[in-house]
Design a protein around this motif. Structure first.
Motif, PDB file in Angstrom:
ATOM      1  N   THR A   1       0.799  -1.221   0.000  1.00  0.00           N
ATOM      2  CA  THR A   1       0.000   0.000   0.000  1.00  0.00           C
ATOM      3  C   THR A   1       0.835   1.274   0.000  1.00  0.00           C
ATOM      4  OG1 THR A   1      -0.184  -0.124   2.413  1.00  0.00           O
ATOM      5  CG2 THR A   1      -1.967  -1.107   1.121  1.00  0.00           C
ATOM      6  N   ASP A   2       2.076   1.189   0.505  1.00  0.00           N
ATOM      7  CA  ASP A   2       2.957   2.360   0.528  1.00  0.00           C
ATOM      8  C   ASP A   2       4.400   1.870   0.654  1.00  0.00           C
ATOM      9  OD1 ASP A   2       4.044   4.904   0.756  1.00  0.00           O
ATOM     10  OD2 ASP A   2       3.539   5.111   2.867  1.00  0.00           O
ATOM     11  N   PRO A   3       5.288   2.288  -0.254  1.00  0.00           N
ATOM     12  CA  PRO A   3       6.670   1.823  -0.160  1.00  0.00           C
ATOM     13  C   PRO A   3       7.448   2.464   0.984  1.00  0.00           C
ATOM     14  CG  PRO A   3       6.421   3.281  -2.023  1.00  0.00           C
ATOM     15  CD  PRO A   3       5.053   3.065  -1.456  1.00  0.00           C
ATOM     16  N   GLY A   4       6.947   3.564   1.533  1.00  0.00           N
ATOM     17  CA  GLY A   4       7.641   4.224   2.636  1.00  0.00           C
ATOM     18  C   GLY A   4       8.838   5.022   2.151  1.00  0.00           C
ATOM     19  N   PRO A   5       9.651   5.503   3.091  1.00  0.00           N
ATOM     20  CA  PRO A   5      10.773   6.373   2.722  1.00  0.00           C
ATOM     21  C   PRO A   5      11.966   5.626   2.123  1.00  0.00           C
ATOM     22  CG  PRO A   5      10.703   6.074   5.100  1.00  0.00           C
ATOM     23  CD  PRO A   5       9.477   5.403   4.534  1.00  0.00           C
ATOM     24  N   ARG A   6      12.075   4.330   2.391  1.00  0.00           N
ATOM     25  CA  ARG A   6      13.224   3.546   1.893  1.00  0.00           C
ATOM     26  C   ARG A   6      12.794   2.704   0.684  1.00  0.00           C
ATOM     27  NH1 ARG A   6      13.966   0.965   7.462  1.00  0.00           N
ATOM     28  NH2 ARG A   6      14.390  -0.853   6.189  1.00  0.00           N
TER      29      ARG A   6
ATOM     30  N   ILE B   1       1.409  -7.763  -4.892  1.00  0.00           N
ATOM     31  CA  ILE B   1       2.736  -8.351  -5.068  1.00  0.00           C
ATOM     32  C   ILE B   1       2.625  -9.849  -5.317  1.00  0.00           C
ATOM     33  CG2 ILE B   1       5.010  -8.652  -4.035  1.00  0.00           C
ATOM     34  CD1 ILE B   1       4.356  -5.750  -4.646  1.00  0.00           C
ATOM     35  N   PHE B   2       1.793 -10.527  -4.529  1.00  0.00           N
ATOM     36  CA  PHE B   2       1.581 -11.966  -4.670  1.00  0.00           C
ATOM     37  C   PHE B   2       0.098 -12.278  -4.644  1.00  0.00           C
ATOM     38  CE2 PHE B   2       5.826 -11.957  -2.677  1.00  0.00           C
ATOM     39  CZ  PHE B   2       6.503 -12.745  -3.578  1.00  0.00           C
ATOM     40  N   THR B   3      -0.278 -13.351  -5.309  1.00  0.00           N
ATOM     41  CA  THR B   3      -1.638 -13.871  -5.244  1.00  0.00           C
ATOM     42  C   THR B   3      -1.576 -15.365  -4.938  1.00  0.00           C
ATOM     43  OG1 THR B   3      -1.686 -14.335  -7.611  1.00  0.00           O
ATOM     44  CG2 THR B   3      -2.558 -12.206  -6.909  1.00  0.00           C
ATOM     45  N   ASP B   4      -2.654 -15.874  -4.403  1.00  0.00           N
ATOM     46  CA  ASP B   4      -2.810 -17.313  -4.140  1.00  0.00           C
ATOM     47  C   ASP B   4      -1.730 -17.890  -3.233  1.00  0.00           C
ATOM     48  OD1 ASP B   4      -5.089 -17.435  -5.727  1.00  0.00           O
ATOM     49  OD2 ASP B   4      -3.944 -17.845  -7.530  1.00  0.00           O
ATOM     50  N   LEU B   5      -1.440 -17.206  -2.143  1.00  0.00           N
ATOM     51  CA  LEU B   5      -0.482 -17.724  -1.169  1.00  0.00           C
ATOM     52  C   LEU B   5      -1.220 -18.285   0.037  1.00  0.00           C
ATOM     53  CD1 LEU B   5       2.266 -14.954  -0.966  1.00  0.00           C
ATOM     54  CD2 LEU B   5       2.371 -17.111  -2.184  1.00  0.00           C
ATOM     55  N   SER B   6      -0.552 -19.178   0.744  1.00  0.00           N
ATOM     56  CA  SER B   6      -1.103 -19.643   2.011  1.00  0.00           C
ATOM     57  C   SER B   6      -0.986 -18.506   3.024  1.00  0.00           C
ATOM     58  CB  SER B   6      -0.333 -20.863   2.502  1.00  0.00           C
ATOM     59  OG  SER B   6       0.988 -20.499   2.841  1.00  0.00           O
ATOM     60  N   GLU B   7      -1.680 -18.635   4.127  1.00  0.00           N
ATOM     61  CA  GLU B   7      -1.656 -17.585   5.141  1.00  0.00           C
ATOM     62  C   GLU B   7      -0.252 -17.378   5.704  1.00  0.00           C
ATOM     63  OE1 GLU B   7      -4.007 -16.363   9.255  1.00  0.00           O
ATOM     64  OE2 GLU B   7      -4.413 -18.286   8.298  1.00  0.00           O
ATOM     65  N   GLU B   8       0.486 -18.470   5.900  1.00  0.00           N
ATOM     66  CA  GLU B   8       1.829 -18.368   6.456  1.00  0.00           C
ATOM     67  C   GLU B   8       2.790 -17.694   5.478  1.00  0.00           C
ATOM     68  OE1 GLU B   8       0.269 -21.461   6.235  1.00  0.00           O
ATOM     69  OE2 GLU B   8      -0.566 -21.328   8.249  1.00  0.00           O
ATOM     70  N   ALA B   9       2.721 -18.078   4.213  1.00  0.00           N
ATOM     71  CA  ALA B   9       3.603 -17.483   3.207  1.00  0.00           C
ATOM     72  C   ALA B   9       3.283 -16.000   3.013  1.00  0.00           C
ATOM     73  CB  ALA B   9       3.480 -18.228   1.885  1.00  0.00           C
ATOM     74  N   ALA B  10       2.001 -15.644   3.030  1.00  0.00           N
ATOM     75  CA  ALA B  10       1.606 -14.243   2.888  1.00  0.00           C
ATOM     76  C   ALA B  10       2.094 -13.428   4.080  1.00  0.00           C
ATOM     77  CB  ALA B  10       0.093 -14.130   2.740  1.00  0.00           C
ATOM     78  N   ALA B  11       1.988 -13.980   5.281  1.00  0.00           N
ATOM     79  CA  ALA B  11       2.444 -13.274   6.475  1.00  0.00           C
ATOM     80  C   ALA B  11       3.959 -13.073   6.436  1.00  0.00           C
ATOM     81  CB  ALA B  11       2.040 -14.040   7.725  1.00  0.00           C
ATOM     82  N   ALA B  12       4.688 -14.053   5.940  1.00  0.00           N
ATOM     83  CA  ALA B  12       6.143 -13.919   5.827  1.00  0.00           C
ATOM     84  C   ALA B  12       6.519 -12.835   4.826  1.00  0.00           C
ATOM     85  CB  ALA B  12       6.762 -15.249   5.430  1.00  0.00           C
ATOM     86  N   ALA B  13       5.818 -12.766   3.699  1.00  0.00           N
ATOM     87  CA  ALA B  13       6.100 -11.739   2.699  1.00  0.00           C
ATOM     88  C   ALA B  13       5.786 -10.350   3.239  1.00  0.00           C
ATOM     89  CB  ALA B  13       5.312 -12.016   1.421  1.00  0.00           C
ATOM     90  N   VAL B  14       4.665 -10.207   3.937  1.00  0.00           N
ATOM     91  CA  VAL B  14       4.296  -8.915   4.528  1.00  0.00           C
ATOM     92  C   VAL B  14       5.322  -8.507   5.566  1.00  0.00           C
ATOM     93  CG1 VAL B  14       2.600  -7.783   6.024  1.00  0.00           C
ATOM     94  CG2 VAL B  14       1.837  -9.055   4.034  1.00  0.00           C
ATOM     95  N   SER B  15       5.796  -9.447   6.365  1.00  0.00           N
ATOM     96  CA  SER B  15       6.806  -9.146   7.378  1.00  0.00           C
ATOM     97  C   SER B  15       8.104  -8.651   6.734  1.00  0.00           C
ATOM     98  CB  SER B  15       7.073 -10.394   8.215  1.00  0.00           C
ATOM     99  OG  SER B  15       8.085 -10.157   9.140  1.00  0.00           O
ATOM    100  N   ALA B  16       8.520  -9.293   5.654  1.00  0.00           N
ATOM    101  CA  ALA B  16       9.738  -8.868   4.957  1.00  0.00           C
ATOM    102  C   ALA B  16       9.580  -7.464   4.379  1.00  0.00           C
ATOM    103  CB  ALA B  16      10.088  -9.859   3.856  1.00  0.00           C
ATOM    104  N   LEU B  17       8.421  -7.172   3.821  1.00  0.00           N
ATOM    105  CA  LEU B  17       8.174  -5.839   3.262  1.00  0.00           C
ATOM    106  C   LEU B  17       8.140  -4.783   4.363  1.00  0.00           C
ATOM    107  CD1 LEU B  17       5.501  -6.827   0.608  1.00  0.00           C
ATOM    108  CD2 LEU B  17       7.756  -5.873   0.125  1.00  0.00           C
ATOM    109  N   ARG B  18       7.503  -5.110   5.479  1.00  0.00           N
ATOM    110  CA  ARG B  18       7.439  -4.152   6.593  1.00  0.00           C
ATOM    111  C   ARG B  18       8.810  -3.912   7.200  1.00  0.00           C
ATOM    112  NH1 ARG B  18       1.827  -6.114   9.483  1.00  0.00           N
ATOM    113  NH2 ARG B  18       0.432  -5.173   7.932  1.00  0.00           N
TER     114      ARG B  18
END
Length: 91
Positions: A20-25, A55-72
């Motif tokens: 939703t927002d790339p942020g300052p970095r 960024i991704f579609t059709d991921l499991s809940e765990e894989a989606a949470a890992a991707a969101v964590s890496a982006l954050r």
């Protein structure tokens, strides 16, 4: 023979990862997207700068949470969204 569709109870709900927002970095986020998706640096930058971006579609809940964590961790705002259940025709 009519087509029949069944939603299995054991099927996990698919998740999308939305930036939703790339942020300052921005370049840090670009590098994370590049690593996660295997895209070129240019394609990753284009994807990151066109927010909101799926960024991704059709991921499991765990894989989606890992991707969101890496982006954050890279300074971006990202979220997971459950995909709606398919609207199968009623008989």
């Amino acid at each position: 023979m009519a087509d029949e569709y069944f939603l299995l109870v054991c099927d996990d709900v698919s998740h999308d990862v939305v930036l939703t927002d790339p942020g300052p970095r921005v370049m840090d986020v670009v590098q994370v997207v590049r690593r996660l998706k295997g895209l070129s640096l240019w394609h990753s930058k284009v994807l990151v700068t066109q927010v909101p971006a799926v960024i991704f579609t059709d991921l499991s809940e765990e894989a989606a949470a890992a991707a969101v964590s890496a982006l954050r961790d890279a300074g971006a705002r990202a979220e997971t969204r459950e995909q709606p259940e398919p609207d199968f025709p009623k008989r």
